[in-house]
Scaffold this motif. Sequence first.
Motif, PDB file in Angstrom:
ATOM      1  N   ILE A 315      34.346  48.860  46.153  1.00 42.08           N
ATOM      2  CA  ILE A 315      33.377  47.880  45.655  1.00 42.08           C
ATOM      3  C   ILE A 315      32.733  48.401  44.372  1.00 42.08           C
ATOM      4  O   ILE A 315      32.597  47.679  43.377  1.00 42.08           O
ATOM      5  CB  ILE A 315      32.296  47.593  46.733  1.00 42.08           C
ATOM      6  CG1 ILE A 315      32.917  46.810  47.890  1.00 42.08           C
ATOM      7  CG2 ILE A 315      31.104  46.845  46.135  1.00 42.08           C
ATOM      8  CD1 ILE A 315      31.971  46.521  49.033  1.00 42.08           C
ATOM      9  N   GLU A 316      32.381  49.673  44.379  1.00 40.87           N
ATOM     10  CA  GLU A 316      31.745  50.284  43.220  1.00 40.87           C
ATOM     11  C   GLU A 316      32.622  50.183  41.980  1.00 40.87           C
ATOM     12  O   GLU A 316      32.145  49.887  40.881  1.00 40.87           O
ATOM     13  CB  GLU A 316      31.439  51.760  43.539  1.00 40.87           C
ATOM     14  CG  GLU A 316      30.297  52.355  42.764  1.00 40.87           C
ATOM     15  CD  GLU A 316      29.053  51.486  42.773  1.00 40.87           C
ATOM     16  OE1 GLU A 316      28.659  51.038  43.857  1.00 40.87           O
ATOM     17  OE2 GLU A 316      28.494  51.247  41.673  1.00 40.87           O
ATOM     18  N   VAL A 318      34.783  47.927  41.353  1.00 41.62           N
ATOM     19  CA  VAL A 318      34.804  46.541  40.879  1.00 41.62           C
ATOM     20  C   VAL A 318      33.485  46.215  40.178  1.00 41.62           C
ATOM     21  O   VAL A 318      33.473  45.578  39.128  1.00 41.62           O
ATOM     22  CB  VAL A 318      35.062  45.561  42.047  1.00 41.62           C
ATOM     23  CG1 VAL A 318      34.991  44.117  41.557  1.00 41.62           C
ATOM     24  CG2 VAL A 318      36.413  45.835  42.678  1.00 41.62           C
ATOM     25  N   VAL A 319      32.387  46.674  40.754  1.00 43.97           N
ATOM     26  CA  VAL A 319      31.072  46.423  40.158  1.00 43.97           C
ATOM     27  C   VAL A 319      31.016  46.984  38.738  1.00 43.97           C
ATOM     28  O   VAL A 319      30.482  46.349  37.831  1.00 43.97           O
ATOM     29  CB  VAL A 319      29.952  47.042  41.030  1.00 43.97           C
ATOM     30  CG1 VAL A 319      28.618  47.044  40.285  1.00 43.97           C
ATOM     31  CG2 VAL A 319      29.815  46.275  42.345  1.00 43.97           C
ATOM     32  N   ARG A 321      33.485  47.266  36.846  1.00 44.31           N
ATOM     33  CA  ARG A 321      34.552  46.621  36.060  1.00 44.31           C
ATOM     34  C   ARG A 321      35.727  47.551  35.746  1.00 44.31           C
ATOM     35  O   ARG A 321      36.421  47.348  34.749  1.00 44.31           O
ATOM     36  CB  ARG A 321      33.976  46.069  34.742  1.00 44.31           C
ATOM     37  CG  ARG A 321      33.736  44.569  34.777  1.00 44.31           C
ATOM     38  CD  ARG A 321      32.397  44.238  35.293  1.00 44.31           C
ATOM     39  NE  ARG A 321      32.267  42.792  35.496  1.00 44.31           N
ATOM     40  CZ  ARG A 321      31.217  42.239  36.094  1.00 44.31           C
ATOM     41  NH1 ARG A 321      30.245  42.971  36.548  1.00 44.31           N
ATOM     42  NH2 ARG A 321      31.162  40.946  36.261  1.00 44.31           N
ATOM     43  N   VAL A 323      38.191  47.867  37.793  1.00 45.89           N
ATOM     44  CA  VAL A 323      39.351  47.221  38.405  1.00 45.89           C
ATOM     45  C   VAL A 323      38.917  45.858  38.928  1.00 45.89           C
ATOM     46  O   VAL A 323      37.744  45.642  39.244  1.00 45.89           O
ATOM     47  CB  VAL A 323      39.920  48.133  39.530  1.00 45.89           C
ATOM     48  CG1 VAL A 323      38.899  48.320  40.635  1.00 45.89           C
ATOM     49  CG2 VAL A 323      41.219  47.597  40.091  1.00 45.89           C
ATOM     50  N   SER A 324      39.850  44.921  38.985  1.00 47.98           N
ATOM     51  CA  SER A 324      39.512  43.578  39.455  1.00 47.98           C
ATOM     52  C   SER A 324      39.447  43.565  40.982  1.00 47.98           C
ATOM     53  O   SER A 324      40.028  44.428  41.642  1.00 47.98           O
ATOM     54  CB  SER A 324      40.567  42.584  38.978  1.00 47.98           C
ATOM     55  OG  SER A 324      41.720  42.659  39.782  1.00 47.98           O
ATOM     56  N   PRO A 325      38.737  42.587  41.558  1.00 47.01           N
ATOM     57  CA  PRO A 325      38.622  42.524  43.018  1.00 47.01           C
ATOM     58  C   PRO A 325      39.985  42.530  43.717  1.00 47.01           C
ATOM     59  O   PRO A 325      40.195  43.249  44.682  1.00 47.01           O
ATOM     60  CB  PRO A 325      37.886  41.199  43.249  1.00 47.01           C
ATOM     61  CG  PRO A 325      37.108  40.965  41.995  1.00 47.01           C
ATOM     62  CD  PRO A 325      37.939  41.534  40.890  1.00 47.01           C
ATOM     63  N   ALA A 328      41.685  45.910  43.514  1.00 43.36           N
ATOM     64  CA  ALA A 328      40.976  46.866  44.365  1.00 43.36           C
ATOM     65  C   ALA A 328      41.380  46.684  45.827  1.00 43.36           C
ATOM     66  O   ALA A 328      41.629  47.660  46.549  1.00 43.36           O
ATOM     67  CB  ALA A 328      39.465  46.693  44.208  1.00 43.36           C
TER      68      ALA A 328
END
Lengths: 340, 340
Positions: A315-316, A318-319, A321, A323-325, A328
């Motif tokens: 999650i971190e 992605v937050v 940026r 890597v994309s959701p 990830a």
Amino acid sequence: MSLAERVLAGDRLALARLLTQIENEELEGLNALAALYSLTGGAHLVGITGAPGTGKSTLVNRLAKHLRRTVEVVDGTAATVAVVAVDPSSPFTGGAILGDRIRMRDLAGDTGIFIRSMASRGALGGLARATAGVVQALDAAGFDIILIETVGAGQAEVDIARTAHTTVVISAPGMGDEVQAIKAGILEIADLLVVNKADLPSAENTLRALRSMLETAYTARSTTYPQARGKRSKPSQEEKEAWLPPVLATIATTGEGVPELSAAISRHRAYLIDSGDWRVRERERIQNEMASLLREYLALRFLAQQPEGRYEEAIERVVTRQVSPRKAIEAIIEGGADTS
Amino acid sequence: MSLAERVLAGDRLALARLLTQIENEELEGLNALAALYSLTGGAHLVGITGAPGTGKSTLVNRLAKHLRRTVEVVDGTAATVAVVAVDPSSPFTGGAILGDRIRMRDLAGDTGIFIRSMASRGALGGLARATAGVVQALDAAGFDIILIETVGAGQAEVDIARTAHTTVVISAPGMGDEVQAIKAGILEIADLLVVNKADLPSAENTLRALRSMLETAYTARSTTYPQARGKRSKPSQEEKEAWLPPVLATIATTGEGVPELSAAISRHRAYLIDSGDWRVRERERIQNEMASLLREYLALRFLAQQPEGRYEEAIERVVTRQVSPRKAIEAIIEGGADTS
């Protein structure tokens, strides 16, 4: 006696407790439900949906009383009726309490009618799953007719109403109902359309508009665009008599039109059984429920197997940026899901 | 040039194609989105929701034009605006076409405004996922403000609107709006409340009712029940100035009140950044999206690994009431999920 046995013996307190356990996904309740499942399948599930302000709750109360008074089951006794009022009112604090009490008082004194309110608990799929479980428990407990009332005409409410054998869509005169009807795609899910508050001056217009839209839709559908009949396939004109959803007028406050609505619901049940659609809808309902359960179980199991902090790390990334959701999730699934 | 590069170069046709690919979950589009993801995070996401018949679309069009004309970004140029209209209209046949064309015409001739309609595609989580992807693509493509408009006030619509930084809830006078407001729990999700059609005679009542409800709710919340502030925690009174959602009056058809609405949206953005809530909401959004993706991917992977017919067999056993849905899913997951 086990909880399941007490429910089957007609213990209403035990039933209420079971429903709470199902709502909260407690193990005892889920196991009792599994034990009871073989007894389900007898109830006629009637979904009732419509926008707020259409007088839906009052109408459902009236309808429940009327069905209880007039419908007989095979052995000649009066049908028992349960109402599940699914209220997405307070998605954040839980609720549906006040309305529940008012309705309880209105229908009290008859053990053949049972009311249960359910509030949305945030998670999108959670409410649908909990509703399915509660309806199954009531079905197993022997209720002959289960009215599943949902507030609103959004996708979630429509999905919940759609799990029923018979879907009733309620509207009221005024405020662009015709547009609303098209918008919500209700023409495609309604087995019965009801215009409540039929004593309002503009009711005639609303009734006429709904009827003409329905006719257009059904004519177009059965002649020019037979392939556009949607997922829940209506019987084709060739095979058997199609069901043309009736448009009924009611005044919930006085009870006018309730006998006709009640009769139409019974007629639709007979139609479903004759046409074979009853089984089609049952299967669709079960498929949807299982798909939802599968997703939930897999996710819970997967997260339990993850090394501490691994998912949070993803999650971190992605937050921030990096890597994309999607990437990830792909990485976390492919890189260590099968360690069990 | 790759599709992603063309999108970044400002090619609107490429952007439209990318959005379609994302909606259809095509691999090319999903990969392009992953490549673009590091460029997201610049846009102000504004969710706009409300019941049908409130004049929402007209208001959103007006608002888009006004924001475009008045908001400047850091380098002094005019902000670009994208509108994503999520329309659960035809859950069964797909749609949102007519309205799209009308709106296109209305906003045509300005490449700084981009409109995209999305229809619900049946699956409950699917629309939210697709919307998230489309919004990310528009964000990466450089749009400064993205208005995410959803029709309806059901759980699904609320969930979609809630993924934004700023949530605007629109109502209109009449038809039990006060009740509706409480029912949908909108007091808990709205950052801004708008009463459209403010020229109607009963508008004053609606405005007053909403304002007094808000005051009661916020007073109660910050004094007596601080723990009941809901999942999306508002800043506590002690730490920083709280945001009290303003209640605004608009007339979409004439544009009255639109400048005030536009200003309030900008003010809320500033508030979010100052208070740190911007980052809190970003993280919540990402967590929700990842949870949804995780479920979807795990289910797809699991089903692909099942021996032919095994899942269908499980469904059959539930249909014939040999086993409950939960027990069937548990059995299928525990009895052969880890063969990969």
